[in-house]
Motif scaffolding. Structure first.
Motif, short mmCIF file in Angstrom:
data_model
loop_
_atom_site.label_atom_id
_atom_site.label_comp_id
_atom_site.label_asym_id
_atom_site.label_seq_id
_atom_site.Cartn_x
_atom_site.Cartn_y
_atom_site.Cartn_z
N VAL A 15 0.85 -1.19 0.00
CA VAL A 15 0.00 0.00 0.00
C VAL A 15 0.89 1.24 0.00
O VAL A 15 0.58 2.25 0.63
CB VAL A 15 -0.97 0.00 1.20
CG1 VAL A 15 -2.08 -1.03 1.00
CG2 VAL A 15 -0.23 -0.25 2.49
N ASP A 16 2.00 1.13 -0.74
CA ASP A 16 2.97 2.22 -0.76
C ASP A 16 2.48 3.42 -1.58
O ASP A 16 3.12 4.46 -1.57
CB ASP A 16 4.33 1.73 -1.29
CG ASP A 16 4.25 1.20 -2.71
OD1 ASP A 16 3.14 0.83 -3.14
OD2 ASP A 16 5.29 1.15 -3.38
N ARG A 17 1.34 3.28 -2.26
CA ARG A 17 0.81 4.41 -3.01
C ARG A 17 0.14 5.45 -2.10
O ARG A 17 0.02 6.62 -2.46
CB ARG A 17 -0.19 3.93 -4.08
CG ARG A 17 -0.80 5.02 -4.93
CD ARG A 17 -1.52 4.48 -6.14
NE ARG A 17 -0.58 3.98 -7.12
CZ ARG A 17 0.04 4.73 -8.05
NH1 ARG A 17 -0.20 6.03 -8.12
NH2 ARG A 17 0.87 4.19 -8.89
N PHE A 18 -0.30 5.01 -0.90
CA PHE A 18 -1.01 5.98 -0.03
C PHE A 18 -0.68 5.86 1.45
O PHE A 18 -1.01 6.74 2.22
CB PHE A 18 -2.53 5.88 -0.23
CG PHE A 18 -3.11 4.52 0.03
CD1 PHE A 18 -3.18 3.58 -0.99
CD2 PHE A 18 -3.61 4.19 1.27
CE1 PHE A 18 -3.72 2.31 -0.76
CE2 PHE A 18 -4.16 2.92 1.50
CZ PHE A 18 -4.21 1.99 0.48
N LEU A 19 0.01 4.78 1.88
CA LEU A 19 0.16 4.60 3.33
C LEU A 19 1.59 4.59 3.85
O LEU A 19 1.82 5.05 4.97
CB LEU A 19 -0.55 3.31 3.77
CG LEU A 19 -0.77 3.14 5.27
CD1 LEU A 19 -1.70 4.21 5.82
CD2 LEU A 19 -1.31 1.75 5.60
N ASN A 20 2.56 4.05 3.10
CA ASN A 20 3.88 3.95 3.73
C ASN A 20 5.10 4.24 2.83
O ASN A 20 6.22 3.85 3.16
CB ASN A 20 4.06 2.59 4.44
CG ASN A 20 3.64 1.43 3.58
OD1 ASN A 20 3.70 1.52 2.35
ND2 ASN A 20 3.23 0.34 4.20
N HIS A 21 4.86 4.96 1.75
CA HIS A 21 6.01 5.50 0.98
C HIS A 21 5.54 6.85 0.43
O HIS A 21 6.01 7.90 0.87
CB HIS A 21 6.42 4.53 -0.11
CG HIS A 21 7.58 4.98 -0.96
ND1 HIS A 21 8.60 5.75 -0.46
CD2 HIS A 21 7.87 4.77 -2.27
CE1 HIS A 21 9.47 5.99 -1.43
NE2 HIS A 21 9.06 5.42 -2.53
N GLN A 22 4.57 6.80 -0.48
CA GLN A 22 3.79 8.01 -0.75
C GLN A 22 2.65 8.02 0.27
O GLN A 22 2.08 6.97 0.59
CB GLN A 22 3.24 7.99 -2.18
CG GLN A 22 2.43 9.23 -2.52
CD GLN A 22 2.10 9.32 -4.00
OE1 GLN A 22 2.69 10.11 -4.72
NE2 GLN A 22 1.16 8.51 -4.44
N LEU A 23 2.35 9.20 0.80
CA LEU A 23 1.33 9.31 1.85
C LEU A 23 0.19 10.20 1.38
O LEU A 23 0.42 11.35 0.98
CB LEU A 23 1.95 9.93 3.11
CG LEU A 23 3.24 9.31 3.64
CD1 LEU A 23 3.82 10.17 4.76
CD2 LEU A 23 2.98 7.89 4.12
N SER B 27 7.23 3.34 9.46
CA SER B 27 5.92 3.45 8.80
C SER B 27 4.81 3.98 9.71
O SER B 27 3.79 4.46 9.23
CB SER B 27 5.48 2.10 8.26
OG SER B 27 6.44 1.60 7.38
N GLY B 28 4.98 3.88 11.03
CA GLY B 28 3.92 4.36 11.91
C GLY B 28 3.90 5.86 12.11
O GLY B 28 2.90 6.41 12.60
N ILE B 29 4.98 6.55 11.75
CA ILE B 29 5.13 7.95 12.17
C ILE B 29 4.06 8.87 11.59
O ILE B 29 3.45 9.67 12.29
CB ILE B 29 6.54 8.47 11.82
CG1 ILE B 29 7.60 7.70 12.61
CG2 ILE B 29 6.65 9.97 12.12
CD1 ILE B 29 9.04 8.05 12.24
N ALA B 30 3.79 8.76 10.30
CA ALA B 30 2.82 9.67 9.69
C ALA B 30 1.42 9.41 10.25
O ALA B 30 0.66 10.36 10.51
CB ALA B 30 2.83 9.50 8.17
N ILE B 31 1.08 8.15 10.46
CA ILE B 31 -0.22 7.79 11.02
C ILE B 31 -0.34 8.33 12.44
O ILE B 31 -1.36 8.92 12.82
CB ILE B 31 -0.39 6.26 10.98
CG1 ILE B 31 -0.42 5.77 9.53
CG2 ILE B 31 -1.64 5.82 11.74
CD1 ILE B 31 -0.03 4.31 9.36
N ALA B 32 0.70 8.13 13.23
CA ALA B 32 0.69 8.62 14.61
C ALA B 32 0.58 10.15 14.64
O ALA B 32 -0.10 10.72 15.49
CB ALA B 32 1.94 8.16 15.34
#
Lengths: 191, 191
Positions: A22-30, A60-65
């Motif tokens: 899911v690197d298109r929206f969650l863990n590379h591109q956000l 990978s958790g940083i942007a979500i957090a």
């Protein structure tokens, strides 16, 4: 979370060995608007719980957090995988087993930022074997703070992490639960 | 940015060798409200520039980039330091020299997420020797996208990175510029 499931279906990619990318929206591109809705969904779930801090593990958790902390209006803390100049020497540690690298590594949080009065919500992108959340729980437990719950964006329900954490009494929620991936087709868990 | 300078003075800690630690609010524990104001400040600087994507490097840049993307309403992209399952094989690469580890390492972005039509704003937490931003510029250049500018939260003006990047024609802005650190006392650059 309906919108999240739609994005997984339209933009997620299934690779061999049940790997969901899911690197298109969650863990590379956000997709930050989606991340904000994810943070808001966690806020709606736990807003009565007097959460004082959001805890995650790099990377990978940083942007979500961050977007979750934005909705809760509380600080975010991310555990570090490597010793660095930004980290105090005096830390709480958790042990995480990496199945890909087949070895344990440590994650660390400075003792300055976790206290026994804290009420912690752990968040992360994926829950599969549960190792990262187990390591974060060790950090919270060592500090004496209260671990209220763990919220993950995507749970792979066909792996054992979620079941084991819940059997040990942890309140674990997923915004999207994947029951199975068969021949590249993603089947979500019915709520 | 006045509020940022105040936080650096009240909560930053100066260690030996001119190391400024801001792990209380910027790169371990995160003050998300301050990060939002930082993102908004970058938005105000570059809102006329038709930015299409915010680019940073893991780890410390991610939260800042996330809140910056939130204000621009554009996707965020973070370059990865390690090869991982989340990363495509086909990547644009940049080379970064680590003075602490005294060796080069690579940072990578999937070719799927950078295109020649993109107009990129690089953001990061610190600018000191400029290596991370140089590596990110290599990635943007390789993709054919336009590098509009780089925005950093804190520039150590007594190191040479900012000067070198600007001499090479890059528009580099800092929300707080530190002129010197002497006997533990932080002197900000006058605007």
């Amino acid at each position: 979370m309906k919108k999240l499931e739609e994005r997984i279906l339209t933009e997620g990619r299934v690779l061999d060995h049940n790997i969901l990318k899911v690197d298109r929206f969650l863990n590379h591109q956000l997709d930050v608007e989606l991340l904000s809705e994810i943070g808001k969904a966690f806020y709606e779930m736990f807003k009565e719980e007097k959460i004082t801090k959001i805890l995650t593990a790099e990377v990978s958790g940083i942007a979500i957090a961050t977007m979750t902390g934005f909705h809760f209006k509380v600080p975010v803390l991310f555990a570090k995988k490597t010793e660095s100049l930004n980290l105090d020497k005096d830390t709480y540690e958790g042990r995480v087993y990496s199945y890909t690298k087949q070895k344990h590594y440590k994650i660390r949080v400075s003792k300055s930022y976790l206290h026994k009065e804290d009420r912690i919500l752990i968040v992360d992108d994926f829950l599969a074997n549960g190792e990262a959340i187990k390591g974060l729980k060790e950090i919270v437990d060592a500090s004496g703070a209260t671990l209220v719950a763990a919220g993950v964006v995507i749970e792979k329900c066909f792996q054992e992490g979620g079941r084991k954490l819940r059997e040990n009494g942890m309140d674990v929620r997923a915004l999207a639960g994947i029951e199975s991936i068969e021949n590249g087709k993603i089947i979500f868990k019915q709520k």
